[in-house]
Design a protein around this motif. Structure first.
Motif, PDB file in Angstrom:
ATOM      1  N   THR A 378       0.818  -1.220   0.000  1.00 25.68           N
ATOM      2  CA  THR A 378       0.000   0.000   0.000  1.00 25.68           C
ATOM      3  C   THR A 378       0.849   1.265   0.000  1.00 25.68           C
ATOM      4  O   THR A 378       0.374   2.328  -0.394  1.00 25.68           O
ATOM      5  CB  THR A 378      -0.938   0.021   1.215  1.00 25.68           C
ATOM      6  OG1 THR A 378      -0.148  -0.126   2.410  1.00 25.68           O
ATOM      7  CG2 THR A 378      -1.965  -1.095   1.129  1.00 25.68           C
ATOM      8  N   LEU A 379       2.098   1.156   0.461  1.00 32.59           N
ATOM      9  CA  LEU A 379       2.960   2.334   0.552  1.00 32.59           C
ATOM     10  C   LEU A 379       4.083   2.339  -0.485  1.00 32.59           C
ATOM     11  O   LEU A 379       4.771   3.345  -0.652  1.00 32.59           O
ATOM     12  CB  LEU A 379       3.602   2.412   1.947  1.00 32.59           C
ATOM     13  CG  LEU A 379       2.685   2.625   3.155  1.00 32.59           C
ATOM     14  CD1 LEU A 379       3.508   2.630   4.428  1.00 32.59           C
ATOM     15  CD2 LEU A 379       1.916   3.932   3.030  1.00 32.59           C
ATOM     16  N   ARG A 380       4.264   1.230  -1.192  1.00 34.16           N
ATOM     17  CA  ARG A 380       5.492   1.040  -1.962  1.00 34.16           C
ATOM     18  C   ARG A 380       5.768   2.165  -2.962  1.00 34.16           C
ATOM     19  O   ARG A 380       6.886   2.680  -3.034  1.00 34.16           O
ATOM     20  CB  ARG A 380       5.449  -0.305  -2.687  1.00 34.16           C
ATOM     21  CG  ARG A 380       6.743  -0.597  -3.451  1.00 34.16           C
ATOM     22  CD  ARG A 380       6.719  -1.987  -4.039  1.00 34.16           C
ATOM     23  NE  ARG A 380       6.784  -2.993  -2.980  1.00 34.16           N
ATOM     24  CZ  ARG A 380       6.415  -4.264  -3.144  1.00 34.16           C
ATOM     25  NH1 ARG A 380       5.930  -4.662  -4.312  1.00 34.16           N
ATOM     26  NH2 ARG A 380       6.520  -5.115  -2.150  1.00 34.16           N
ATOM     27  N   GLN A 381       4.778   2.552  -3.721  1.00 36.01           N
ATOM     28  CA  GLN A 381       5.033   3.567  -4.747  1.00 36.01           C
ATOM     29  C   GLN A 381       5.462   4.890  -4.114  1.00 36.01           C
ATOM     30  O   GLN A 381       6.369   5.566  -4.615  1.00 36.01           O
ATOM     31  CB  GLN A 381       3.789   3.772  -5.616  1.00 36.01           C
ATOM     32  CG  GLN A 381       4.068   4.587  -6.869  1.00 36.01           C
ATOM     33  CD  GLN A 381       2.995   4.401  -7.924  1.00 36.01           C
ATOM     34  OE1 GLN A 381       2.179   3.490  -7.861  1.00 36.01           O
ATOM     35  NE2 GLN A 381       2.984   5.269  -8.914  1.00 36.01           N
ATOM     36  N   LEU A 400      17.115  -1.277  -6.441  1.00 34.39           N
ATOM     37  CA  LEU A 400      17.478  -2.091  -7.601  1.00 34.39           C
ATOM     38  C   LEU A 400      17.264  -3.579  -7.326  1.00 34.39           C
ATOM     39  O   LEU A 400      16.861  -4.340  -8.214  1.00 34.39           O
ATOM     40  CB  LEU A 400      18.932  -1.840  -7.982  1.00 34.39           C
ATOM     41  CG  LEU A 400      19.187  -0.577  -8.814  1.00 34.39           C
ATOM     42  CD1 LEU A 400      20.669  -0.284  -8.905  1.00 34.39           C
ATOM     43  CD2 LEU A 400      18.586  -0.710 -10.205  1.00 34.39           C
ATOM     44  N   GLU A 401      17.513  -4.016  -6.109  1.00 39.97           N
ATOM     45  CA  GLU A 401      17.279  -5.419  -5.747  1.00 39.97           C
ATOM     46  C   GLU A 401      15.805  -5.777  -5.872  1.00 39.97           C
ATOM     47  O   GLU A 401      15.451  -6.880  -6.298  1.00 39.97           O
ATOM     48  CB  GLU A 401      17.753  -5.670  -4.314  1.00 39.97           C
ATOM     49  CG  GLU A 401      19.265  -5.638  -4.146  1.00 39.97           C
ATOM     50  CD  GLU A 401      19.667  -5.676  -2.678  1.00 39.97           C
ATOM     51  OE1 GLU A 401      18.754  -5.808  -1.826  1.00 39.97           O
ATOM     52  OE2 GLU A 401      20.867  -5.566  -2.379  1.00 39.97           O
ATOM     53  N   ARG A 402      14.941  -4.855  -5.514  1.00 39.94           N
ATOM     54  CA  ARG A 402      13.502  -5.123  -5.537  1.00 39.94           C
ATOM     55  C   ARG A 402      12.894  -4.895  -6.920  1.00 39.94           C
ATOM     56  O   ARG A 402      11.745  -5.269  -7.160  1.00 39.94           O
ATOM     57  CB  ARG A 402      12.775  -4.216  -4.527  1.00 39.94           C
ATOM     58  CG  ARG A 402      13.178  -4.427  -3.086  1.00 39.94           C
ATOM     59  CD  ARG A 402      12.719  -5.803  -2.549  1.00 39.94           C
ATOM     60  NE  ARG A 402      11.285  -5.874  -2.346  1.00 39.94           N
ATOM     61  CZ  ARG A 402      10.449  -6.633  -3.027  1.00 39.94           C
ATOM     62  NH1 ARG A 402      10.885  -7.407  -4.006  1.00 39.94           N
ATOM     63  NH2 ARG A 402       9.155  -6.651  -2.748  1.00 39.94           N
ATOM     64  N   TYR A 403      13.651  -4.290  -7.838  1.00 38.88           N
ATOM     65  CA  TYR A 403      13.113  -3.883  -9.132  1.00 38.88           C
ATOM     66  C   TYR A 403      12.388  -5.003  -9.880  1.00 38.88           C
ATOM     67  O   TYR A 403      11.276  -4.796 -10.382  1.00 38.88           O
ATOM     68  CB  TYR A 403      14.218  -3.287 -10.000  1.00 38.88           C
ATOM     69  CG  TYR A 403      13.724  -2.711 -11.300  1.00 38.88           C
ATOM     70  CD1 TYR A 403      13.213  -1.424 -11.363  1.00 38.88           C
ATOM     71  CD2 TYR A 403      13.741  -3.468 -12.480  1.00 38.88           C
ATOM     72  CE1 TYR A 403      12.736  -0.897 -12.551  1.00 38.88           C
ATOM     73  CE2 TYR A 403      13.276  -2.950 -13.673  1.00 38.88           C
ATOM     74  CZ  TYR A 403      12.774  -1.662 -13.705  1.00 38.88           C
ATOM     75  OH  TYR A 403      12.288  -1.149 -14.891  1.00 38.88           O
ATOM     76  N   GLN A 408       4.332  -2.488 -13.077  1.00 42.07           N
ATOM     77  CA  GLN A 408       4.729  -1.542 -14.115  1.00 42.07           C
ATOM     78  C   GLN A 408       4.811  -0.113 -13.589  1.00 42.07           C
ATOM     79  O   GLN A 408       5.778   0.608 -13.857  1.00 42.07           O
ATOM     80  CB  GLN A 408       3.746  -1.605 -15.286  1.00 42.07           C
ATOM     81  CG  GLN A 408       4.168  -0.731 -16.474  1.00 42.07           C
ATOM     82  CD  GLN A 408       3.244  -0.929 -17.669  1.00 42.07           C
ATOM     83  OE1 GLN A 408       2.360  -1.773 -17.662  1.00 42.07           O
ATOM     84  NE2 GLN A 408       3.440  -0.139 -18.705  1.00 42.07           N
ATOM     85  N   ALA A 409       3.801   0.312 -12.816  1.00 49.52           N
ATOM     86  CA  ALA A 409       3.795   1.680 -12.290  1.00 49.52           C
ATOM     87  C   ALA A 409       4.946   1.889 -11.315  1.00 49.52           C
ATOM     88  O   ALA A 409       5.591   2.952 -11.309  1.00 49.52           O
ATOM     89  CB  ALA A 409       2.458   1.978 -11.613  1.00 49.52           C
ATOM     90  N   GLU A 410       5.217   0.881 -10.481  1.00 47.97           N
ATOM     91  CA  GLU A 410       6.299   0.997  -9.512  1.00 47.97           C
ATOM     92  C   GLU A 410       7.657   1.032 -10.208  1.00 47.97           C
ATOM     93  O   GLU A 410       8.568   1.746  -9.783  1.00 47.97           O
ATOM     94  CB  GLU A 410       6.229  -0.165  -8.525  1.00 47.97           C
ATOM     95  CG  GLU A 410       5.002  -0.109  -7.612  1.00 47.97           C
ATOM     96  CD  GLU A 410       4.721  -1.424  -6.904  1.00 47.97           C
ATOM     97  OE1 GLU A 410       3.829  -1.439  -6.043  1.00 47.97           O
ATOM     98  OE2 GLU A 410       5.381  -2.445  -7.236  1.00 47.97           O
ATOM     99  N   LYS A 500      -4.020   4.302 -22.241  1.00 47.33           N
ATOM    100  CA  LYS A 500      -3.861   4.602 -20.810  1.00 47.33           C
ATOM    101  C   LYS A 500      -2.450   4.299 -20.342  1.00 47.33           C
ATOM    102  O   LYS A 500      -1.867   5.062 -19.552  1.00 47.33           O
ATOM    103  CB  LYS A 500      -4.881   3.792 -20.005  1.00 47.33           C
ATOM    104  CG  LYS A 500      -4.884   4.090 -18.518  1.00 47.33           C
ATOM    105  CD  LYS A 500      -5.964   3.301 -17.806  1.00 47.33           C
ATOM    106  CE  LYS A 500      -5.948   3.608 -16.305  1.00 47.33           C
ATOM    107  NZ  LYS A 500      -7.014   2.841 -15.592  1.00 47.33           N
ATOM    108  N   ASN A 501      -1.865   3.206 -20.823  1.00 49.26           N
ATOM    109  CA  ASN A 501      -0.532   2.804 -20.384  1.00 49.26           C
ATOM    110  C   ASN A 501       0.584   3.502 -21.162  1.00 49.26           C
ATOM    111  O   ASN A 501       1.656   3.764 -20.618  1.00 49.26           O
ATOM    112  CB  ASN A 501      -0.366   1.286 -20.524  1.00 49.26           C
ATOM    113  CG  ASN A 501      -1.279   0.515 -19.590  1.00 49.26           C
ATOM    114  OD1 ASN A 501      -1.553   0.949 -18.476  1.00 49.26           O
ATOM    115  ND2 ASN A 501      -1.761  -0.629 -20.047  1.00 49.26           N
ATOM    116  N   THR A 502       0.326   3.817 -22.435  1.00 49.68           N
ATOM    117  CA  THR A 502       1.377   4.343 -23.302  1.00 49.68           C
ATOM    118  C   THR A 502       1.376   5.874 -23.353  1.00 49.68           C
ATOM    119  O   THR A 502       2.423   6.505 -23.226  1.00 49.68           O
ATOM    120  CB  THR A 502       1.220   3.794 -24.733  1.00 49.68           C
ATOM    121  OG1 THR A 502       1.179   2.370 -24.680  1.00 49.68           O
ATOM    122  CG2 THR A 502       2.369   4.233 -25.615  1.00 49.68           C
TER     123      THR A 502
END
Length: 626
Positions: A378-381, A400-403, A408-410, A500-502
């Motif tokens: 819930t807080l990641r972004q 970078l480890e979590r990448y 996609q949004a994150e 919407k995505n592009t």
């Protein structure tokens, strides 16, 4: 409501005028390309006349005669015609004759008869205007007109008395009385407009009366016009501004004065007002507005005691007070925010708000908490965004480890954060070199940002990233794909998702999307050549408002966006995927406007032929969802 729709996509209608026969004349710019800064097609403009099938306009003798050949008396008589065009053109001719000293002696008598003796207010106004532009309305008559029974006559008398310089003290006294007691909002609007032409003492006397009319609180124009009148003087006369803010019954005016008092370094006086009038919540709200985005303002000496009292008030007042305390860097407020952030049971919105406040002030105690918070969905972004506030290499490595596990949004947010500082940027560059992060994940504008942040080392990994010439081969490829026949098979609903995505993060269509680039709703979207030209060569023609701006702050952070707003103290940037970013100019080390678009080249390359067809099919729709 719209009563006529053009059947031509190049229609750009504007400037409506009524003609002598009652028709509506409309100019049509008629240009297929209106996105650039230049007018490309200068010979395509047209004029349209719109007429009903059955006109209700009535003919009369000489309706189509040459008005220039009419006598002065005939032109005066036209001030009582139903035709606005004839009345207006007649006034222009009377004004010309007055300037050339050829106006007959009886003309003013005829106009005064209409102005003084007729009941129709439209006719009276026309005669008043005609008298004024032919020098037939002395100031004594205008002063008398301030007491006219018709509000519009009174209003125009105010305007005319201020046109040729400041009015006399007698006139100002009339204005002050009218500001206090005139029942018409029209008259009060004209008084508010006149304030900008008055000396400071007269202005304040009128303003003091106008701000007491609580019936004008929700008026669309009056509070704004009053504010425009007093705004230049608030910083000069803070004592008077203090009185005006306290006495005002117009929330917008009170909030704006309070906001400007903070900018005028009169925060301590404003806190005194808040202490003496705690029930005036608009003073507090204006103070909060002034501090929005600012974390360089120290709390005035009298704030702690007033803050303690405000916390004892109702919930709404306490919330605003806490917001202000956060901007002042209040240690107790920071402790409370940290407690909220660590509380897993607290509402997500409260935790996000606490995280934003702590990261914007770069509170050092937050650094140790960010790695653990990065694991909370819930807080990641917002946590990814907060990491950019700190120049801490371990945080960049952790991101970078979590990448690979981010959505996609994150991932887009992570790329933005990693491109924001030299240490993070070098980590990202190395990841691109090792192909841990693919080049397609890094938009062109971020690549340009990384070249600025990292330097030549990034170019060695990435290669050239400057604007390239229009790709004729790509144009031919996509033009052959997007035939009229193929586009009939496009699925607009799937195309909407692709948009919407592009495109959506930067462009609006039918009211949905970002504001980094132009709104596409009114563009020439039905023309495939127009679409391909702008997609394949986004830097070919850019409006100034959408040029890429690169800003580096004194603490080493780099932002890329375009300017949404600028004041003497602050710069507001539109940044992809984020709310507007507000920067204090005192924190800005460098700022550069680049001649390229933030829109990447090669936008269509990751898409399949079917996805391109669906996207263009949606872009060509005429209604949302169709």
């Amino acid at each position: 409501d719209d009563f006529m729709l053009a059947n031509n996509a190049q229609w750009v209608g504007f400037s409506l005028e009524i003609g002598p026969e009652g028709g509506l004349y409309v100019l049509d710019w008629h240009d297929a390309d209106i996105c650039g800064s230049d007018v490309l097609n200068k010979e395509t403009g047209r004029i349209f006349r719109i007429m009903p099938k059955v006109s209700q306009a009535k003919d009369w003798p000489d309706r189509y005669a040459d008005l220039g050949k009419m006598t002065d008396a005939q032109l005066v008589a036209l001030q009582t015609t139903p035709s606005e065009w004839h009345a207006r053109r007649a006034r222009v001719l009377l004004q010309s004759r007055a300037a050339n000293k050829t106006l007959s002696a009886s003309t003013h008598d005829g106009l005064r008869t209409i102005f003084q003796d007729r009941a129709n207010p439209d006719w009276r106004l026309r005669a008043m205007w005609a008298l004024h532009i032919t020098d037939g309305l002395p100031k004594t008559d205008l002063v008398k007109s301030l007491a006219d029974e018709n509000a519009h006559i009174r209003a125009w008398a105010i305007q005319m008395l201020c046109e040729d310089g400041p009015p006399t003290s007698e006139v100002v006294m009339n204005f002050v009385e009218m500001a206090e007691s005139d029942p018409s909002p029209v008259v009060r609007l004209y008084l508010a407009s006149a304030m900008q032409r008055l000396d400071q003492p007269s202005l304040w006397r009128i303003a003091e009366q106008l701000v007491r009319h609580d019936e004008d609180a929700d008026d669309h124009n009056l509070p704004k016009m009053i504010w425009y009148g007093v705004e230049p003087l608030v910083a000069q006369g803070t004592a008077l501004a203090y009185i005006l803010a306290v006495e005002s019954r117009l929330p917008l005016v009170t909030r704006h004065i309070a906001r400007r008092l903070v900018d005028a370094d009169a925060t301590e006086k404003l806190v005194v007002a808040i202490r003496n009038f705690p029930e005036n919540t608009d003073l507090l709200a204006g103070m909060r507005d002034a501090l929005e985005g600012r974390y360089d303002v120290a709390a005035p000496k009298n704030w702690p005691g007033v803050y303690a009292k405000l916390l004892e008030g109702d919930d709404a007042t306490a919330i605003v007070a806490r917001d202000i305390a956060q901007h002042f860097g209040d240690t107790e407020a920071a402790k409370n925010q940290m407690a909220v952030l660590k509380n897993n049971k607290a509402p997500a919105t409260d935790r996000v708000k606490a995280l934003q406040a702590l990261s914007r002030r770069q509170r050092p105690e937050l650094v140790a908490e960010l790695p653990a918070l990065l694991e909370e969905l819930t807080l990641r972004q917002e946590v990814i965004r907060a990491i950019a506030s700190y120049d801490a290499e371990p945080l960049g490595k952790r991101l970078l480890e979590r990448y690979p596990s981010l959505n996609q949004a994150e991932k887009a947010e992570a790329i933005q954060t990693l491109a924001s500082r030299p240490k993070y940027g070098w980590l990202l560059t190395q990841a691109i070199a090792k192909k841990d992060i693919l080049k397609k994940d890094v938009p062109a504008y971020v690549a340009r940002q990384l070249r600025r942040v990292v330097g030549s080392g990034f170019v060695e990994v990435w290669g050239p990233i400057d604007h390239v010439d229009f790709d004729e081969k790509a144009y031919t490829k996509y033009r052959n794909l997007l035939t009229d026949k193929a586009l009939t098979t496009a699925d607009a609903s799937r195309g909407k998702l692709i948009f919407k995505n592009t495109c959506g993060p930067c462009h609006k269509l039918y009211g949905e999307g970002g504001a980094i680039g132009p709104d596409l709703t009114g563009s020439n979207r039905s023309n495939v050549d127009y679409l391909l030209g702008n997609i394949l060569d986004p830097s070919g023609e850019i409006q100034d408002d959408y040029k890429m701006v690169v800003v580096t702050t004194r603490d080493g952070r780099t932002y890329v966006g375009n300017v949404a707003k600028e004041t003497d103290r602050q710069l507001t940037l539109r940044v992809v995927g984020q709310d507007a970013v507000v920067l204090n100019k005192s924190d800005v080390q460098s700022r550069e406007v680049t001649p390229v678009s933030m829109m990447p080249t090669g936008l269509l390359e990751p898409l399949s032929d079917r996805e391109i067809l669906d996207l263009v099919g949606y872009l060509r729709t005429r209604e949302a969802g169709k």
